[in-house]
Design an enzyme around this catalytic site. Structure first.
Site, PDB file in Angstrom:
ATOM      1  N   SER A 242       0.823  -1.206   0.000  1.00 40.83           N
ATOM      2  CA  SER A 242       0.000   0.000   0.000  1.00 40.83           C
ATOM      3  C   SER A 242       0.861   1.261   0.000  1.00 40.83           C
ATOM      4  O   SER A 242       0.348   2.366  -0.087  1.00 40.83           O
ATOM      5  CB  SER A 242      -0.937   0.019   1.212  1.00 40.83           C
ATOM      6  OG  SER A 242      -0.195  -0.097   2.409  1.00 40.83           O
TER       7      SER A 242
ATOM      8  N   ASN B 172      -2.282  -1.988  13.472  1.00 48.09           N
ATOM      9  CA  ASN B 172      -3.740  -1.807  13.437  1.00 48.09           C
ATOM     10  C   ASN B 172      -4.174  -0.505  14.106  1.00 48.09           C
ATOM     11  O   ASN B 172      -5.035   0.208  13.593  1.00 48.09           O
ATOM     12  CB  ASN B 172      -4.438  -2.994  14.097  1.00 48.09           C
ATOM     13  CG  ASN B 172      -4.142  -4.301  13.364  1.00 48.09           C
ATOM     14  OD1 ASN B 172      -3.551  -4.271  12.288  1.00 48.09           O
ATOM     15  ND2 ASN B 172      -4.527  -5.420  13.934  1.00 48.09           N
TER      16      ASN B 172
ATOM     17  N   THR C 166     -39.539  25.655 -11.438  1.00 48.58           N
ATOM     18  CA  THR C 166     -39.802  24.316 -10.912  1.00 48.58           C
ATOM     19  C   THR C 166     -40.030  23.460 -12.152  1.00 48.58           C
ATOM     20  O   THR C 166     -40.579  23.949 -13.145  1.00 48.58           O
ATOM     21  CB  THR C 166     -41.060  24.255 -10.013  1.00 48.58           C
ATOM     22  OG1 THR C 166     -42.202  24.593 -10.802  1.00 48.58           O
ATOM     23  CG2 THR C 166     -40.974  25.225  -8.839  1.00 48.58           C
ATOM     24  N   HIS C 167     -39.559  22.236 -12.108  1.00 44.76           N
ATOM     25  CA  HIS C 167     -39.614  21.341 -13.287  1.00 44.76           C
ATOM     26  C   HIS C 167     -38.900  21.970 -14.490  1.00 44.76           C
ATOM     27  O   HIS C 167     -39.263  21.696 -15.640  1.00 44.76           O
ATOM     28  CB  HIS C 167     -41.055  21.006 -13.679  1.00 44.76           C
ATOM     29  CG  HIS C 167     -41.937  20.641 -12.530  1.00 44.76           C
ATOM     30  ND1 HIS C 167     -42.086  19.359 -12.082  1.00 44.76           N
ATOM     31  CD2 HIS C 167     -42.687  21.419 -11.705  1.00 44.76           C
ATOM     32  CE1 HIS C 167     -42.906  19.343 -11.041  1.00 44.76           C
ATOM     33  NE2 HIS C 167     -43.274  20.587 -10.785  1.00 44.76           N
TER      34      HIS C 167
ATOM     35  N   SER D  26     -13.035  24.213 -28.714  1.00 53.24           N
ATOM     36  CA  SER D  26     -13.194  22.913 -29.345  1.00 53.24           C
ATOM     37  C   SER D  26     -12.095  22.771 -30.389  1.00 53.24           C
ATOM     38  O   SER D  26     -11.669  23.745 -30.998  1.00 53.24           O
ATOM     39  CB  SER D  26     -14.573  22.842 -30.000  1.00 53.24           C
ATOM     40  OG  SER D  26     -14.546  21.931 -31.076  1.00 53.24           O
TER      41      SER D  26
ATOM     42  N   LYS E 217     -16.834  27.509 -30.475  1.00 50.42           N
ATOM     43  CA  LYS E 217     -17.206  26.948 -29.169  1.00 50.42           C
ATOM     44  C   LYS E 217     -16.385  27.491 -27.996  1.00 50.42           C
ATOM     45  O   LYS E 217     -15.199  27.765 -28.107  1.00 50.42           O
ATOM     46  CB  LYS E 217     -17.033  25.413 -29.197  1.00 50.42           C
ATOM     47  CG  LYS E 217     -18.036  24.697 -30.058  1.00 50.42           C
ATOM     48  CD  LYS E 217     -19.431  24.686 -29.466  1.00 50.42           C
ATOM     49  CE  LYS E 217     -19.564  23.636 -28.394  1.00 50.42           C
ATOM     50  NZ  LYS E 217     -19.646  22.280 -28.931  1.00 50.42           N
TER      51      LYS E 217
ATOM     52  N   ASN F   5     -16.393  26.016 -24.266  1.00 48.75           N
ATOM     53  CA  ASN F   5     -17.038  24.946 -23.501  1.00 48.75           C
ATOM     54  C   ASN F   5     -16.856  25.081 -21.986  1.00 48.75           C
ATOM     55  O   ASN F   5     -15.778  25.458 -21.523  1.00 48.75           O
ATOM     56  CB  ASN F   5     -16.496  23.586 -23.952  1.00 48.75           C
ATOM     57  CG  ASN F   5     -16.877  23.288 -25.392  1.00 48.75           C
ATOM     58  OD1 ASN F   5     -17.941  23.698 -25.859  1.00 48.75           O
ATOM     59  ND2 ASN F   5     -16.002  22.598 -26.101  1.00 48.75           N
TER      60      ASN F   5
ATOM     61  N   GLU G  60     -18.389  21.014 -16.176  1.00 47.53           N
ATOM     62  CA  GLU G  60     -18.705  19.625 -16.553  1.00 47.53           C
ATOM     63  C   GLU G  60     -17.866  18.630 -15.764  1.00 47.53           C
ATOM     64  O   GLU G  60     -18.356  17.582 -15.331  1.00 47.53           O
ATOM     65  CB  GLU G  60     -18.473  19.428 -18.051  1.00 47.53           C
ATOM     66  CG  GLU G  60     -19.483  20.175 -18.892  1.00 47.53           C
ATOM     67  CD  GLU G  60     -19.112  20.154 -20.368  1.00 47.53           C
ATOM     68  OE1 GLU G  60     -19.930  19.694 -21.170  1.00 47.53           O
ATOM     69  OE2 GLU G  60     -18.009  20.589 -20.725  1.00 47.53           O
TER      70      GLU G  60
ATOM     71  N   TYR H 185      -9.657  -5.994  13.162  1.00 50.52           N
ATOM     72  CA  TYR H 185      -9.013  -5.564  11.924  1.00 50.52           C
ATOM     73  C   TYR H 185      -8.993  -6.672  10.877  1.00 50.52           C
ATOM     74  O   TYR H 185      -8.810  -7.852  11.187  1.00 50.52           O
ATOM     75  CB  TYR H 185      -7.564  -5.098  12.198  1.00 50.52           C
ATOM     76  CG  TYR H 185      -6.852  -4.670  10.920  1.00 50.52           C
ATOM     77  CD1 TYR H 185      -7.003  -3.388  10.418  1.00 50.52           C
ATOM     78  CD2 TYR H 185      -6.066  -5.581  10.199  1.00 50.52           C
ATOM     79  CE1 TYR H 185      -6.385  -3.003   9.233  1.00 50.52           C
ATOM     80  CE2 TYR H 185      -5.444  -5.196   9.015  1.00 50.52           C
ATOM     81  CZ  TYR H 185      -5.605  -3.918   8.534  1.00 50.52           C
ATOM     82  OH  TYR H 185      -5.001  -3.539   7.368  1.00 50.52           O
TER      83      TYR H 185
ATOM     84  N   GLN I 103      -7.501  -1.878   4.388  1.00 53.15           N
ATOM     85  CA  GLN I 103      -6.492  -1.089   3.666  1.00 53.15           C
ATOM     86  C   GLN I 103      -7.139  -0.396   2.465  1.00 53.15           C
ATOM     87  O   GLN I 103      -6.633   0.612   1.978  1.00 53.15           O
ATOM     88  CB  GLN I 103      -5.371  -2.027   3.208  1.00 53.15           C
ATOM     89  CG  GLN I 103      -4.274  -1.365   2.422  1.00 53.15           C
ATOM     90  CD  GLN I 103      -3.092  -2.296   2.227  1.00 53.15           C
ATOM     91  OE1 GLN I 103      -2.412  -2.663   3.174  1.00 53.15           O
ATOM     92  NE2 GLN I 103      -2.856  -2.716   0.992  1.00 53.15           N
TER      93      GLN I 103
ATOM     94  N   LYS J 184      -8.024   3.591   1.918  1.00 57.20           N
ATOM     95  CA  LYS J 184      -7.097   4.686   1.622  1.00 57.20           C
ATOM     96  C   LYS J 184      -7.388   5.401   0.312  1.00 57.20           C
ATOM     97  O   LYS J 184      -7.568   6.623   0.294  1.00 57.20           O
ATOM     98  CB  LYS J 184      -5.647   4.179   1.563  1.00 57.20           C
ATOM     99  CG  LYS J 184      -5.194   3.362   2.723  1.00 57.20           C
ATOM    100  CD  LYS J 184      -4.636   4.196   3.818  1.00 57.20           C
ATOM    101  CE  LYS J 184      -4.511   3.428   5.119  1.00 57.20           C
ATOM    102  NZ  LYS J 184      -5.352   2.245   5.332  1.00 57.20           N
TER     103      LYS J 184
END
Ligand code: ARG
Length: 456
Positions: free
Chosen positions: A23, A110, A155-156, A277, A283, A285, A290, A317, A322, A325
């Site tokens: 690890s 541990n 709304t909606h 783009s 464009k 973007n 996003e 344990y 592990q 992490k």
């Protein structure tokens, strides 16, 4: 390489097992906390006369040297030494000899790993709390700056009623305020000192856990050694609070993406936070937004991943743990980077007050106000709703706005309608009249801003 735990083993570890189970490639990030924890542990061991003072001094000196080596990039973490804990312990023994072998007295990996994770998350939660506060600050100052801008509330995703842009923006302030509350709460359960649980049952050495807690500034010491080494609730809570925070960031990102579209034109995003783009020259973007929206999925994934890791583990344990992490680390990185970039972008977003205002004129946004007008004149609400519905249909069939209908035509729908109706179908009036606590009237929004700004 001979493992620190190799005593009872006849065979060396299989190569594939080493790389399968290591690890250190990711938990090396805990080095600072591992050393901090070890120093506190060793101070306690010496104070309790569990190890000689001179060995403790040697250990501390060695640990500080290792710290400097890691900081300067000279330290080599080795996969064959499995994790950050054993890399540091091995280096210590190599550096100072036998005395180094005493650091792990009355301790197990541990409880050590539980301590490292708690120290790490405690600090990161502190950082995230500050970042959220910084983001709230830019939201509030933008709300303050745009206090006169009226936009359609939805709304909606259908135009519903006129609201102040500031009121809409402050909705995000409130979400973030709850997020801070959740992180704060999670912090209180993270901030508990686990060392001394040892492998699972405690230790026969006369350790002083409260002293270690004082050294490491933990306000509490864990109560049950078995629970201490099997508990990852605090990590789950952290990722859960992060998931909810990401939901909020993602909703904001989504709204700004929509608002920035040619169809809405409510905002213009700053060039520095958009990308072009490779094929369509026109464009611009909204990639930052996003990606914020997209990375929300990662954090949700980490939450489900850790819940699943923990759900069937027998106490105490298990190595499965592990697997806490990478989800925890990636959550920290994702959350911090998303808030940071949004906080930098937010003050540079240009709000198009004209487009927002124009959008309030069509869509019958003040229809509810007409209904409420009729109710105030004595009509039952259901009837008022239906009368207003007929007015809306009439306008809609003729493709005109409520304001264009004219008082005389309006009066035909009910004898309760008087000349004063013209005041009530204005979007400004509609906003102004929303005086119920928490509503969008300018006075209320201003007073909320004032209250927020007066907090430290
Ligand atoms: N690398 C381990 C983890 O992250 C440290 C604890 C190992 N304990 C053990 N008994 N193998 O959980």
């Amino acid at each position: 390489m001979k493992k620190l735990w190799a005593g009872r083993f006849k065979e060396e570890t299989e190569k594939t097992v080493e790389s399968f189970s290591e690890s250190v490639s990711f938990d090396a990030r805990l080095w600072k906390y591992d050393i901090e924890g070890s120093i506190a542990h060793v101070k306690m061991l010496s104070r309790q006369k569990i190890i000689p003072q001179k060995d403790a001094a040697l250990i501390m000196k060695g640990l500080l040297e290792i710290e400097a080596e890691i900081q300067s990039g000279k330290f080599k973490f080795r996969e064959s030494l499995e994790d950050v804990h054993m890399n540091i312990e091995y280096a210590l023994i190599k550096k100072i000899g036998d005395a180094g072998g005493k650091i792990h007295t009355a301790r197990s990996r541990n409880d050590q790993v539980a301590l490292d994770m708690r120290l790490y998350l405690r600090e990161e939660i502190g950082t995230i709390l500050k970042l959220i506060k910084g983001f709230q600050k830019v939201i509030v100052s933008s709300a303050d700056k745009h206090i006169d801008v009226i936009m359609p509330g939805y709304t909606h995703l259908q135009r519903a009623q006129p609201v102040l842009l500031s009121h809409h923006l402050l909705a995000y302030y409130e979400m973030l305020e709850r997020d801070r509350g959740r992180f704060d709460d999670c912090l209180s359960r993270t901030n508990v000192m686990p060392l001394g649980a040892a492998a699972l049952s405690g230790t026969t050495f006369p350790i002083d856990r409260k002293y270690v807690a004082r050294l490491l500034k933990f306000p509490a010491v864990s109560e049950n050694s078995i629970d201490t080494v099997s508990d990852r609730d605090f990590v789950i809570e952290f990722i859960s609070a992060s998931s909810i925070l990401m939901t909020h960031l993602s909703r904001l990102a989504e709204e700004f993406i929509i608002w920035n579209s040619e169809e809405f034109r409510f905002i213009e995003l700053p060039d520095a936070f958009t990308t072009g783009s490779s094929i369509m020259p026109q464009k611009k973007n909204p990639d930052v937004l996003e990606l914020t929206r997209g990375r929300t999925g990662r954090v949700y994934g980490h939450l489900v991943s850790l819940l699943t890791v923990m759900k069937a583990l027998p106490l105490a344990y298990n190595r499965d743990m592990q697997e806490d992490k990478e989800p925890a680390f990636d959550t920290v990185d994702t959350v911090k980077s998303c808030i940071t970039v949004l906080t930098r972008m937010f003050p540079k977003v240009r709000f198009n007050r004209k487009a927002m205002n124009e959008a309030t004129l069509s869509g019958f946004l003040t229809a509810t106000d007409i209904a409420e007008y009729l109710v105030k004149k004595g009509m039952p609400f259901r009837e008022a709703h239906s009368v207003t519905g007929r007015i809306v249909k009439h306008c809609s069939d003729r493709n005109i706005a409520l304001a264009e209908l004219g008082i005389d035509n309006l009066k035909k729908f009910s004898k309760l309608i008087g000349r004063d109706i013209s005041h009530h179908i204005k979007v400004e009036t509609s906003v102004h009249e929303k005086k119920s606590y928490g509503g969008t009237s300018k006075k209320l929004v201003q007073s909320r801003i004032k209250k927020i700004k007066s907090r430290k």
